[in-house]
Design a protein around this motif. Structure first.
Motif, PDB file in Angstrom:
ATOM      1  N   ALA A  53     106.682   0.999  19.876  1.00 16.80           N
ATOM      2  CA  ALA A  53     106.306   2.175  20.665  1.00 16.80           C
ATOM      3  C   ALA A  53     105.461   1.782  21.868  1.00 16.80           C
ATOM      4  N   ALA A  54     104.656   0.732  21.693  1.00 21.34           N
ATOM      5  CA  ALA A  54     103.786   0.274  22.773  1.00 21.34           C
ATOM      6  C   ALA A  54     104.381  -0.922  23.517  1.00 21.34           C
ATOM      7  N   ASN A  55     105.589  -1.334  23.117  1.00 20.76           N
ATOM      8  CA  ASN A  55     106.237  -2.469  23.794  1.00 20.76           C
ATOM      9  C   ASN A  55     105.356  -3.711  23.767  1.00 20.76           C
ATOM     10  N   THR A  56     104.700  -3.931  22.636  1.00 19.69           N
ATOM     11  CA  THR A  56     103.698  -4.995  22.539  1.00 19.69           C
ATOM     12  C   THR A  56     103.946  -5.837  21.290  1.00 19.69           C
ATOM     13  N   VAL A  57     103.645  -7.115  21.410  1.00 21.89           N
ATOM     14  CA  VAL A  57     103.706  -8.026  20.276  1.00 21.89           C
ATOM     15  C   VAL A  57     102.345  -8.694  20.134  1.00 21.89           C
ATOM     16  N   PHE A  58     101.986  -9.019  18.898  1.00 19.63           N
ATOM     17  CA  PHE A  58     100.670  -9.569  18.606  1.00 19.63           C
ATOM     18  C   PHE A  58     100.805 -10.892  17.841  1.00 19.63           C
ATOM     19  N   LEU A  59      99.765 -11.697  17.945  1.00 23.73           N
ATOM     20  CA  LEU A  59      99.666 -12.900  17.129  1.00 23.73           C
ATOM     21  C   LEU A  59      98.241 -12.968  16.592  1.00 23.73           C
ATOM     22  N   GLN A  60      98.083 -12.677  15.317  1.00 20.06           N
ATOM     23  CA  GLN A  60      96.788 -12.790  14.668  1.00 20.06           C
ATOM     24  C   GLN A  60      96.630 -14.217  14.183  1.00 20.06           C
ATOM     25  N   MET A  61      95.580 -14.880  14.640  1.00 19.67           N
ATOM     26  CA  MET A  61      95.363 -16.289  14.311  1.00 19.67           C
ATOM     27  C   MET A  61      94.068 -16.415  13.521  1.00 19.67           C
ATOM     28  N   ASN A  62      94.184 -16.831  12.287  1.00 17.83           N
ATOM     29  CA  ASN A  62      93.031 -17.025  11.406  1.00 17.83           C
ATOM     30  C   ASN A  62      92.877 -18.494  11.050  1.00 17.83           C
ATOM     31  N   SER A  63      91.707 -18.827  10.543  1.00 17.66           N
ATOM     32  CA  SER A  63      91.429 -20.207  10.117  1.00 17.66           C
ATOM     33  C   SER A  63      91.816 -21.208  11.203  1.00 17.66           C
ATOM     34  N   LEU A  64      91.399 -20.930  12.407  1.00 18.90           N
ATOM     35  CA  LEU A  64      91.783 -21.764  13.545  1.00 18.90           C
ATOM     36  C   LEU A  64      91.213 -23.168  13.424  1.00 18.90           C
TER      37      LEU A  64
ATOM     38  N   LEU B 178      95.947 -12.450  19.750  1.00 20.92           N
ATOM     39  CA  LEU B 178      96.615 -12.418  21.038  1.00 20.92           C
ATOM     40  C   LEU B 178      97.515 -11.191  21.117  1.00 20.92           C
ATOM     41  N   SER B 179      97.577 -10.640  22.308  1.00 18.09           N
ATOM     42  CA  SER B 179      98.470  -9.518  22.567  1.00 18.09           C
ATOM     43  C   SER B 179      99.394  -9.871  23.716  1.00 18.09           C
ATOM     44  N   CYS B 180     100.563  -9.267  23.719  1.00 20.09           N
ATOM     45  CA  CYS B 180     101.512  -9.483  24.806  1.00 20.09           C
ATOM     46  C   CYS B 180     102.075  -8.134  25.215  1.00 20.09           C
ATOM     47  N   ALA B 181     101.667  -7.684  26.378  1.00 24.58           N
ATOM     48  CA  ALA B 181     102.163  -6.426  26.914  1.00 24.58           C
ATOM     49  C   ALA B 181     103.431  -6.666  27.713  1.00 24.58           C
ATOM     50  N   THR B 182     104.316  -5.699  27.657  1.00 16.93           N
ATOM     51  CA  THR B 182     105.614  -5.822  28.312  1.00 16.93           C
ATOM     52  C   THR B 182     105.791  -4.712  29.331  1.00 16.93           C
ATOM     53  N   SER B 183     106.364  -5.058  30.467  1.00 15.47           N
ATOM     54  CA  SER B 183     106.680  -4.058  31.475  1.00 15.47           C
ATOM     55  C   SER B 183     108.024  -4.367  32.091  1.00 15.47           C
ATOM     56  N   GLY B 184     108.574  -3.383  32.778  1.00  8.19           N
ATOM     57  CA  GLY B 184     109.823  -3.584  33.486  1.00  8.19           C
ATOM     58  C   GLY B 184     111.039  -3.076  32.736  1.00  8.19           C
TER      59      GLY B 184
ATOM     60  N   VAL C  66     107.023 -14.707  24.515  1.00  8.48           N
ATOM     61  CA  VAL C  66     108.421 -14.800  24.933  1.00  8.48           C
ATOM     62  C   VAL C  66     109.202 -13.592  24.440  1.00  8.48           C
ATOM     63  N   ALA C  67     110.339 -13.360  25.095  1.00  8.59           N
ATOM     64  CA  ALA C  67     111.220 -12.265  24.696  1.00  8.59           C
ATOM     65  C   ALA C  67     112.660 -12.623  25.080  1.00  8.59           C
ATOM     66  N   ASP C  68     113.594 -12.068  24.310  1.00  4.37           N
ATOM     67  CA  ASP C  68     115.004 -12.317  24.596  1.00  4.37           C
ATOM     68  C   ASP C  68     115.847 -11.224  23.972  1.00  4.37           C
ATOM     69  N   SER C  69     116.919 -10.850  24.681  1.00  3.33           N
ATOM     70  CA  SER C  69     117.763  -9.745  24.226  1.00  3.33           C
ATOM     71  C   SER C  69     118.919 -10.185  23.336  1.00  3.33           C
ATOM     72  N   ARG C  70     119.181 -11.472  23.242  1.00 11.66           N
ATOM     73  CA  ARG C  70     120.366 -11.963  22.534  1.00 11.66           C
ATOM     74  C   ARG C  70     120.104 -12.029  21.034  1.00 11.66           C
ATOM     75  N   PHE C  71     120.450 -10.973  20.331  1.00 10.04           N
ATOM     76  CA  PHE C  71     120.156 -10.881  18.907  1.00 10.04           C
ATOM     77  C   PHE C  71     120.858 -11.975  18.106  1.00 10.04           C
ATOM     78  N   PHE C  72     122.007 -12.467  18.625  1.00  7.10           N
ATOM     79  CA  PHE C  72     122.781 -13.476  17.889  1.00  7.10           C
ATOM     80  C   PHE C  72     122.084 -14.833  17.875  1.00  7.10           C
ATOM     81  N   LEU C  73     120.982 -14.957  18.603  1.00  6.06           N
ATOM     82  CA  LEU C  73     120.204 -16.197  18.585  1.00  6.06           C
ATOM     83  C   LEU C  73     119.040 -16.135  17.605  1.00  6.06           C
TER      84      LEU C  73
END
Length: 125
Positions: A74-85, A20-26, A96-103
């Motif tokens: 650099a690509a503002n992207t996060v991935f989820l490699q899922m094996n042995s499904l 899975l890939s998650c592209a980010t914009s904005g 998901v994304a969040d800016s609050r590092f203290f969490l």
């Protein structure tokens, strides 16, 4: 505002893999915490994996050793490699994304402000 868009879901046989890939914009989200949740039919949404901008990583016990989260800032992207499904991995997967590092380390939904619309993953037996 941050927009997240998942891709890479689909139908796969048990034992197979998907990425899975998650592209980010904005907004640039280099320092944001990123993660994945999923929701199976008739079940509550559950935490799957998270990664901080310093690459601290957290996994749910149910996917540890099978799933790998990574990010390309650099690509503002996060991935989820899922094996042995497994059939029990069938769910809608949300980025998901969040800016609050203290969490960092929080695995509840309230710890993440931005959500994608989800991508369906179906694992057949």
């Amino acid at each position: 505002q941050v927009q997240l868009k998942e891709s890479g879901g689909g139908l796969v046989q048990a034992g197979g893999s998907l990425r899975l890939s998650c592209a980010t914009s904005g907004r640039t989200v280099t320092t944001y915490r990123r993660g994945w949740f999923r929701q199976a039919p008739g079940k509550e949404r559950e935490f799957i994996a998270a990664i901080t901008w310093t690459t601290d990583i957290y996994y749910a016990d149910s996917v540890k050793g099978r799933f790998t989260i990574s990010r390309n800032n650099a690509a503002n992207t996060v991935f989820l490699q899922m094996n042995s499904l497994k059939p029990e991995d069938t769910a809608v997967y949300y980025c998901v994304a969040d800016s609050r590092f203290f969490l960092s380390g929080r695995v509840d939904e309230e710890a993440y402000e931005y959500w994608g619309q989800g991508t369906q993953v179906t694992v057949s037996s």
